[in-house]
Design an enzyme around this catalytic site. Structure first.
Site, PDB file in Angstrom:
ATOM      1  N   GLU A  35      50.328  53.490  55.291  1.00 45.76           N
ATOM      2  CA  GLU A  35      48.896  53.495  55.584  1.00 45.76           C
ATOM      3  C   GLU A  35      48.236  54.781  55.049  1.00 45.76           C
ATOM      4  O   GLU A  35      47.143  54.737  54.483  1.00 45.76           O
ATOM      5  CB  GLU A  35      48.678  53.341  57.100  1.00 45.76           C
ATOM      6  CG  GLU A  35      47.265  53.458  57.596  1.00 45.76           C
ATOM      7  CD  GLU A  35      46.305  52.430  57.001  1.00 45.76           C
ATOM      8  OE1 GLU A  35      46.739  51.508  56.302  1.00 45.76           O
ATOM      9  OE2 GLU A  35      45.086  52.611  57.217  1.00 45.76           O
ATOM     10  N   TRP A  80      30.181  41.313  44.443  1.00 44.66           N
ATOM     11  CA  TRP A  80      31.506  41.818  44.059  1.00 44.66           C
ATOM     12  C   TRP A  80      32.036  40.782  43.088  1.00 44.66           C
ATOM     13  O   TRP A  80      32.346  39.660  43.469  1.00 44.66           O
ATOM     14  CB  TRP A  80      32.400  41.933  45.296  1.00 44.66           C
ATOM     15  CG  TRP A  80      33.705  42.597  45.017  1.00 44.66           C
ATOM     16  CD1 TRP A  80      33.974  43.935  45.082  1.00 44.66           C
ATOM     17  CD2 TRP A  80      34.954  41.970  44.660  1.00 44.66           C
ATOM     18  NE1 TRP A  80      35.297  44.170  44.765  1.00 44.66           N
ATOM     19  CE2 TRP A  80      35.916  42.985  44.503  1.00 44.66           C
ATOM     20  CE3 TRP A  80      35.337  40.646  44.429  1.00 44.66           C
ATOM     21  CZ2 TRP A  80      37.236  42.732  44.148  1.00 44.66           C
ATOM     22  CZ3 TRP A  80      36.655  40.383  44.073  1.00 44.66           C
ATOM     23  CH2 TRP A  80      37.581  41.426  43.936  1.00 44.66           C
ATOM     24  N   ARG A 121      30.112  44.870  51.361  1.00 39.80           N
ATOM     25  CA  ARG A 121      30.804  43.650  50.927  1.00 39.80           C
ATOM     26  C   ARG A 121      30.921  43.543  49.408  1.00 39.80           C
ATOM     27  O   ARG A 121      31.559  42.634  48.890  1.00 39.80           O
ATOM     28  CB  ARG A 121      30.053  42.415  51.445  1.00 39.80           C
ATOM     29  CG  ARG A 121      29.940  42.360  52.941  1.00 39.80           C
ATOM     30  CD  ARG A 121      29.183  41.119  53.367  1.00 39.80           C
ATOM     31  NE  ARG A 121      29.888  39.924  52.996  1.00 39.80           N
ATOM     32  CZ  ARG A 121      30.829  39.345  53.727  1.00 39.80           C
ATOM     33  NH1 ARG A 121      31.162  39.860  54.887  1.00 39.80           N
ATOM     34  NH2 ARG A 121      31.435  38.256  53.315  1.00 39.80           N
TER      35      ARG A 121
END
Ligand code: M6R
Length: 614
Positions: free
Chosen positions: A487, A75, A27
């Site tokens: 992608e 973050w 995260r």
């Protein structure tokens, strides 16, 4: 973004917290910190710039004792990633400490007010403002910590999942959330809290998903207590966790990303289980069955998502328009939410999100919900914010995706959306029965066909080394494979840091062809379907300009394979299902180039798995 974890009970908190931080490192990983109250009543806070391992190295000679603590992996949003800005943050008096995931949007105004009252700030974070506000409220209103947290949060604009320690009360953690996830684990005489259930799973399978604007108090010897920030009492709803420890380990693979790529045959089987029934010639999606009329009466479907999930949405546009004949618009959530879109009551809005927490997608569906649209979500993380506020949906059930680069979530999203397109088309009668049955049978074959592609993994790893020189890549595809080109390019840039662009192949001649030279690798997705002939011409244009062609073709192809410098084959399938196969070599190519360049594959720089900020 940011991961938070907390513990209160009879064990030493530090090892529990560190293990939890490692699990949550996906995260965010630019700094980490921990706060513990030891048996002498000292509140110790330790912080380090960098990953959790740096924090562990930093505390080797420090007192990390105590059976209550909170920890954070960051973050950065407000304030550069350094030790001072790392969490936990002390209050002015150093009596309180806080960890926070989210953004306090009105922090500047709050800070100004607190400075007038003599508060000083050590960091440049929004989080420090919140802990100062909590302390100020506690003192000036003469209230206990839970009430101070409630009152302070009433003044906050923004998103938060927080946990607060008070050195004067070593028996209590106060936590709260709005917009950022928070799970409480309920053990025997102990409590855990975390941004997701991964730090909790090995201790207990009883969890409480804390709701928006709820404050939870975890106190030794007592049941968890929950109130809203306006002090309305709530009954904690304990749920059983559907997660195993095995799912969180690398299982012998060098990286989670490679493990997750190789898991896809099994994860897609799980996604289709109980839904695709070949014997009964039927696809059953409960989210569709329960809301059949909403889909059948929809004049329009709006798909909203970010990143890889947005690419899955683009593929769904092809499938839904082809099979269900409903117009589809695919929107970047971040644009949709701010551009005053026209939303009708009979629109169906589909949100796609692996994490179920992406802030922009959450805001986009809140907007659509207010306008009266029906919200259907395709998510992976059970109980996350997006599925919770949706009217209905479909979980992809691929288990935790830990590599920051999304792989198995993408193929499951495409599968779920294809199933949905087929269900609507079948009910509306806009797809022929034979075609429906052919695709249904073929969906069932996809896992095995993906396994077959893995036989080329070593060869892909070998030729990936050749391309470590490249500064740029172009990816081309048409139709269903145009989103796959996007992608493939995203996968390469996010983990190898090589610049890459995806284009519809025919757009080449409108500009990008100027970039083609001997230096330029061009990945062309050219399976045996509708526009094959056209893509052959596009390859000829690249070859004429000496570009290096890496082609993804159907087994048995001779034309494109003879024209290309490197070729990877995929088994034959229905055109609408080709993305499920063609994306696999692109995932492997990106992975092996990143490994050859010695990149941090699972935790690429500047990224985080769950983007809970705008
Ligand atoms: O959790 P979500 O699917 O909402 O996340 C959306 C994007 O942040 C995500 O797909 C991102 O683009 C991936 N890192 C791509 O691999």
């Amino acid at each position: 973004m940011c991961g938070i974890v907390g513990y209160i009970g009879n064990r030493e908190a530090y090892p529990v917290l560190m293990k939890g931080l490692h699990r949550l490192e996906y995260r965010g990983y630019d700094s980490a910190g921990v706060a513990l109250i030891n048996t002498n009543g000292q509140l110790n806070v330790y912080k380090a710039k960098g990953k959790v391992a740096e924090l562990e190295a930093f505390v080797t000679d420090k007192d990390v004792s105590g059976s209550i603590g909170i920890a954070h992996t960051r973050w950065a949003t407000h304030g550069e990633p350094n030790q001072v800005n790392a969490h936990p943050h002390y209050s002015e008096s150093e009596q309180l400490a806080i960890i926070h995931n989210g953004i306090i949007e009105n922090y500047a105004v709050l800070k100004e007010g607190l400075m007038k009252h003599g508060y000083n700030f050590r960091s440049t974070t929004d989080t420090e403002v919140l802990i100062q506000l909590i302390e100020y409220t506690k003192h000036t209103s003469q209230v206990d910590l839970p009430t101070a947290v409630q009152l302070a949060l009433n003044q906050v604009v923004g998103a938060y999942a927080i946990a607060v320690l008070d050195r004067q009360n070593p028996n209590m953690i106060v936590a709260a959330r709005k917009g950022s996830p928070l799970v409480v684990g309920v053990g025997e005489g102990e409590f855990f809290l975390a941004s997701d259930a991964t730090p909790i799973v090995e201790y207990t399978n009883k969890v409480i998903y804390v709701g928006d604007e709820e404050v939870v108090v975890l106190e030794r010897g007592k049941e968890p207590s929950i109130t809203t920030i306006t002090n309305v009492k709530k009954t904690p709803e304990i749920q059983k966790l559907e997660l195993t420890l095995n799912q969180l380990e690398k299982g012998g693979y060098p990286h989670f990303m490679l493990k997750e790529i190789f898991e896809q045959p099994q994860t897609l089987r799980t996604s289709m289980k109980g839904r695709v029934n070949v014997d009964a010639n039927n696809i059953a999606l409960s989210g569709f069955i329960d809301n059949r009329e909403r889909f059948l009466n929809a004049k329009r479907i709006i798909i909203t998502a970010c990143g890889t999930s947005w690419h899955a949405g683009l593929i769904a546009m092809y499938a839904i328009e082809e099979f269900a004949r409903i117009p589809v618009e695919v929107e970047y959530s971040s644009e949709f939410r701010y551009r005053k879109p026209v939303i009708h009551k009979d629109d169906v809005v589909i949100a796609i999100s692996q994490s179920g927490e992406t802030a922009d997608t959450l805001a986009a569906i809140q907007l659509a919900k207010e306008a009266g649209a029906f919200i259907f979500s395709i998510c992976n993380v059970v109980g996350a914010s997006i599925p919770r506020i949706s009217d209905s949906g479909c979980y992809t059930h691929v288990g935790p995706e830990i590599g920051v680069a999304s792989t198995k979530a993408f193929t499951a999203q495409v599968t779920a959306l294809t199933m949905l397109a087929l269900c609507i088309g079948r009910e509306k009668g806009t797809i022929a029965k034979e075609q429906y049955l052919r695709i249904l049978k073929e969906l069932d074959n996809i896992p095995e066909k993906i396994s077959k592609i893995f036989h080329q993994n070593d060869r892909i790893a070998d030729f990936a080394k050749i391309f470590t020189y490249a500064q740029n890549f172009i990816y081309l595809g048409r139709g269903y494979n145009h989103p796959v080109a996007l992608e493939g390019a995203l996968k390469l840039k996010e983990i190898s840091y090589i610049h890459a662009e995806g284009y519809p192949a025919a757009e080449m001649k409108h500009g990008p062809i100027a970039l083609i030279s001997q230096e330029m690798p061009v990945v062309v997705i050219a399976p045996n379907c509708g526009t094959y002939e056209k893509i052959v011409s596009n390859i000829q244009e690249i070859k004429a300009r000496e570009g290096k062609v890496i082609a993804i073709v159907t087994e048995g192809d001779t034309i494109v394979s003879n024209m290309s410098n490197f070729c990877i084959t995929v088994p034959e399938t229905e055109e609408c299902l080709t993305p499920l196969l063609t994306v696999i070599p692109l995932q492997l190519l990106a992975y092996h180039i990143a490994v050859a360049k010695d990149r941090d594959v699972d935790q690429p720089r500047n990224l985080a798995k769950s983007v809970t900020v705008e």
